[in-house]
Design a protein around this motif. Sequence first.
Motif, PDB file in Angstrom:
ATOM      1  N   PRO A 178       0.794  -1.236   0.000  1.00 13.15           N
ATOM      2  CA  PRO A 178       0.000   0.000   0.000  1.00 13.15           C
ATOM      3  C   PRO A 178       0.825   1.283   0.000  1.00 13.15           C
ATOM      4  O   PRO A 178       0.329   2.333  -0.402  1.00 13.15           O
ATOM      5  N   PHE A 179       2.100   1.215   0.448  1.00 13.69           N
ATOM      6  CA  PHE A 179       2.960   2.397   0.462  1.00 13.69           C
ATOM      7  C   PHE A 179       3.937   2.415  -0.720  1.00 13.69           C
ATOM      8  O   PHE A 179       4.858   3.237  -0.751  1.00 13.69           O
ATOM      9  N   ASP A 180       3.750   1.534  -1.671  1.00 10.59           N
ATOM     10  CA  ASP A 180       4.596   1.527  -2.863  1.00 10.59           C
ATOM     11  C   ASP A 180       4.534   2.891  -3.547  1.00 10.59           C
ATOM     12  O   ASP A 180       3.479   3.532  -3.581  1.00 10.59           O
ATOM     13  N   PRO A 181       5.661   3.372  -4.120  1.00 10.84           N
ATOM     14  CA  PRO A 181       5.646   4.678  -4.793  1.00 10.84           C
ATOM     15  C   PRO A 181       4.581   4.801  -5.884  1.00 10.84           C
ATOM     16  O   PRO A 181       4.063   5.888  -6.116  1.00 10.84           O
ATOM     17  N   VAL A 182       4.252   3.703  -6.549  1.00 12.25           N
ATOM     18  CA  VAL A 182       3.237   3.754  -7.605  1.00 12.25           C
ATOM     19  C   VAL A 182       1.834   3.867  -7.008  1.00 12.25           C
ATOM     20  O   VAL A 182       0.914   4.360  -7.658  1.00 12.25           O
ATOM     21  N   ILE A 183       1.672   3.459  -5.757  1.00 14.47           N
ATOM     22  CA  ILE A 183       0.371   3.485  -5.088  1.00 14.47           C
ATOM     23  C   ILE A 183       0.187   4.748  -4.254  1.00 14.47           C
ATOM     24  O   ILE A 183      -0.931   5.236  -4.078  1.00 14.47           O
ATOM     25  N   ARG A 184       1.290   5.280  -3.741  1.00 14.09           N
ATOM     26  CA  ARG A 184       1.246   6.305  -2.693  1.00 14.09           C
ATOM     27  C   ARG A 184       0.437   7.539  -3.083  1.00 14.09           C
ATOM     28  O   ARG A 184      -0.350   8.053  -2.283  1.00 14.09           O
ATOM     29  N   ALA A 235     -15.956  -1.369  11.454  1.00 14.25           N
ATOM     30  CA  ALA A 235     -17.325  -1.471  10.945  1.00 14.25           C
ATOM     31  C   ALA A 235     -17.540  -0.627   9.692  1.00 14.25           C
ATOM     32  O   ALA A 235     -18.468  -0.880   8.923  1.00 14.25           O
ATOM     33  N   LYS A 236     -16.666   0.364   9.483  1.00 10.43           N
ATOM     34  CA  LYS A 236     -16.835   1.271   8.342  1.00 10.43           C
ATOM     35  C   LYS A 236     -15.898   0.942   7.180  1.00 10.43           C
ATOM     36  O   LYS A 236     -15.942   1.615   6.160  1.00 10.43           O
ATOM     37  N   ARG A 237     -15.069  -0.086   7.332  1.00 14.98           N
ATOM     38  CA  ARG A 237     -14.145  -0.434   6.265  1.00 14.98           C
ATOM     39  C   ARG A 237     -14.882  -1.084   5.105  1.00 14.98           C
ATOM     40  O   ARG A 237     -15.762  -1.932   5.308  1.00 14.98           O
ATOM     41  N   ARG A 238     -14.483  -0.691   3.897  1.00 17.06           N
ATOM     42  CA  ARG A 238     -15.043  -1.317   2.709  1.00 17.06           C
ATOM     43  C   ARG A 238     -14.299  -2.598   2.380  1.00 17.06           C
ATOM     44  O   ARG A 238     -14.888  -3.578   1.933  1.00 17.06           O
ATOM     45  N   TRP A 239     -12.978  -2.581   2.594  1.00 20.78           N
ATOM     46  CA  TRP A 239     -12.156  -3.719   2.220  1.00 20.78           C
ATOM     47  C   TRP A 239     -11.556  -4.390   3.447  1.00 20.78           C
ATOM     48  O   TRP A 239     -11.922  -5.505   3.779  1.00 20.78           O
ATOM     49  N   GLY A 240     -10.618  -3.714   4.120  1.00 22.43           N
ATOM     50  CA  GLY A 240      -9.983  -4.329   5.278  1.00 22.43           C
ATOM     51  C   GLY A 240      -8.865  -3.465   5.814  1.00 22.43           C
ATOM     52  O   GLY A 240      -8.569  -2.391   5.288  1.00 22.43           O
ATOM     53  N   TYR A 241      -8.229  -3.936   6.881  1.00 19.17           N
ATOM     54  CA  TYR A 241      -7.206  -3.158   7.582  1.00 19.17           C
ATOM     55  C   TYR A 241      -6.022  -2.813   6.685  1.00 19.17           C
ATOM     56  O   TYR A 241      -5.554  -1.680   6.669  1.00 19.17           O
ATOM     57  N   TYR A 242      -5.516  -3.772   5.925  1.00 18.34           N
ATOM     58  CA  TYR A 242      -4.282  -3.578   5.165  1.00 18.34           C
ATOM     59  C   TYR A 242      -4.388  -4.431   3.907  1.00 18.34           C
ATOM     60  O   TYR A 242      -3.920  -5.570   3.856  1.00 18.34           O
ATOM     61  N   VAL A 243      -5.024  -3.891   2.896  1.00 21.20           N
ATOM     62  CA  VAL A 243      -5.342  -4.634   1.689  1.00 21.20           C
ATOM     63  C   VAL A 243      -4.355  -4.277   0.589  1.00 21.20           C
ATOM     64  O   VAL A 243      -4.059  -3.101   0.357  1.00 21.20           O
ATOM     65  N   TYR A 244      -3.842  -5.296  -0.106  1.00 23.37           N
ATOM     66  CA  TYR A 244      -2.782  -5.129  -1.081  1.00 23.37           C
ATOM     67  C   TYR A 244      -3.343  -5.036  -2.504  1.00 23.37           C
ATOM     68  O   TYR A 244      -4.131  -5.897  -2.914  1.00 23.37           O
ATOM     69  N   PRO A 245      -2.922  -4.029  -3.287  1.00 23.72           N
ATOM     70  CA  PRO A 245      -3.309  -3.973  -4.699  1.00 23.72           C
ATOM     71  C   PRO A 245      -2.576  -5.027  -5.513  1.00 23.72           C
ATOM     72  O   PRO A 245      -1.434  -5.395  -5.206  1.00 23.72           O
ATOM     73  N   MET A 246      -3.213  -5.500  -6.567  1.00 25.56           N
ATOM     74  CA  MET A 246      -2.599  -6.485  -7.460  1.00 25.56           C
ATOM     75  C   MET A 246      -2.455  -5.876  -8.851  1.00 25.56           C
ATOM     76  O   MET A 246      -3.428  -5.412  -9.446  1.00 25.56           O
ATOM     77  N   LEU A 247      -1.224  -5.866  -9.347  1.00 22.61           N
ATOM     78  CA  LEU A 247      -0.895  -5.305 -10.653  1.00 22.61           C
ATOM     79  C   LEU A 247      -0.550  -6.432 -11.616  1.00 22.61           C
ATOM     80  O   LEU A 247       0.261  -7.305 -11.300  1.00 22.61           O
ATOM     81  N   GLU A 248      -1.153  -6.393 -12.804  1.00 18.95           N
ATOM     82  CA  GLU A 248      -0.808  -7.334 -13.865  1.00 18.95           C
ATOM     83  C   GLU A 248      -0.576  -6.534 -15.138  1.00 18.95           C
ATOM     84  O   GLU A 248      -1.480  -5.852 -15.620  1.00 18.95           O
ATOM     85  N   GLY A 249       0.632  -6.584 -15.664  1.00 18.43           N
ATOM     86  CA  GLY A 249       0.939  -5.740 -16.809  1.00 18.43           C
ATOM     87  C   GLY A 249       0.795  -4.279 -16.413  1.00 18.43           C
ATOM     88  O   GLY A 249       1.451  -3.810 -15.486  1.00 18.43           O
ATOM     89  N   ASP A 250      -0.072  -3.544 -17.126  1.00 17.50           N
ATOM     90  CA  ASP A 250      -0.275  -2.130 -16.786  1.00 17.50           C
ATOM     91  C   ASP A 250      -1.662  -1.898 -16.207  1.00 17.50           C
ATOM     92  O   ASP A 250      -2.185  -0.781 -16.235  1.00 17.50           O
ATOM     93  N   ARG A 251      -2.286  -2.956 -15.632  1.00 13.99           N
ATOM     94  CA  ARG A 251      -3.616  -2.816 -15.050  1.00 13.99           C
ATOM     95  C   ARG A 251      -3.642  -3.331 -13.615  1.00 13.99           C
ATOM     96  O   ARG A 251      -3.004  -4.339 -13.299  1.00 13.99           O
ATOM     97  N   PHE A 252      -4.382  -2.651 -12.774  1.00 15.34           N
ATOM     98  CA  PHE A 252      -4.653  -3.169 -11.442  1.00 15.34           C
ATOM     99  C   PHE A 252      -5.896  -4.049 -11.549  1.00 15.34           C
ATOM    100  O   PHE A 252      -6.969  -3.583 -11.922  1.00 15.34           O
ATOM    101  N   VAL A 253      -5.699  -5.327 -11.242  1.00 15.37           N
ATOM    102  CA  VAL A 253      -6.754  -6.304 -11.509  1.00 15.37           C
ATOM    103  C   VAL A 253      -7.517  -6.728 -10.270  1.00 15.37           C
ATOM    104  O   VAL A 253      -8.504  -7.468 -10.369  1.00 15.37           O
TER     105      VAL A 253
END
Length: 391
Positions: free
Chosen positions: A288-294, A316-334
């Motif tokens: 989540p703190f990756d330069p491409v994500i920040r 109770a108000k979280r949509r996803w979770g405490y520490y959720v990781y993005p997934m990148l494939e090629g040039d798209r976040f999937v």
Amino acid sequence: MTRRLCISNRDARRLWLSVQGLAPTPTGPLDLDALIKGLGFVQLDAIRVVSRAHHHILWSRNQNYREPMLGRHMSRDRRIFEHFTHDASVIPMDFYPMWARQFRRLEEKVRGWQWHRAMPEAAGRQAIKARIASEGPLSTKAFDTRISGEKAMWARPPHKLALDYMWYSGELATAHRENFTKFYDLAERVIPAGLREQDIPDTDQIDWLCRGALDRMAFGSEGDIQRFWDAVSSQEAKQWTGQHVGELVPVEIEGADGSLRPALAPGDIEVRLDRAPAPTRRLRILNPFDPVIRDRTRLERLFGFDYRIEMFVPPAKRRWGYYVYPMLEGDRFVGRIDLKADRKAGTLIVQNFWPEPGIRWSDTRTNKLHAEMDRLARFVSVEDVVWECTV
């Protein structure tokens, strides 16, 4: 009127991932020096859900990286120093002479912080320095001053305020960390004299910082340039772009929604466009703190990926979770994935998983994700991947 070069969304993504080290397959010999210099800095963070952010950021770019390497790079090899960009970061030691203005800027800023009013006066700070000079690097645990009065959220013991102030101003430097606890030492015992004694004119520092920022972004606004290191002011960034208008290329960047936004690019932008490789098709789990994500705004404009970190959001108000990781494939976040490592049990646990809307989750993608999970498990030295959800 100067005609702006129009950069398509796919080309903008390709450029951005290339300059940020995420285009190549993350394999091959590891040159940690070159990796950190290419990024400019690596943000530090204490949270270790799987691996701390600084380790994960480096591993994402070369999966031969292992967690102990960064500590040795700082404390044994003295190839990096620790200070503030937009947050606490490690920075190539060679960049130290260009950081003199940041020491001055932060010293002035810290003096104005309300919670630093309890900081000891000069004599008290010198007593702390004298102990460090005599005893060697010390952490905050070596001192026992107490907070007086109301214990507000950001209140710190006087010794902690003094240590931080002298660290911000460059009097002290981080000698090493133990389990992420910082040990402070005299700057002259950490920073090589040849770097510490250089006197670079302030204008040259600003020029170096602005050029370095734009080089590592490939394109950006004046605000982007300012925010990259957070070591120049908005006015200084604006003045710098004005002084170099003849060598900077005005461009229009197509966003994921098809809109065009003006930006500036280095003079060799067309060469960069020709040379930037297509991103690897490997599926990557990013921090989540990756330069491409920040920079969440840049992320959403380029990739159409709406990402927020929810660790400070009530459960109770979280949509996803405490520490959720993005997934990148090629040039798209999937998609995004909720992971945690249980190192004592030797497991990497997948708690939840969400593909992005419009992404068809094929068997091929499932296999790519399993392969990346296995690689991530090896990185954090656990044996098994436990799935608490289905893909």
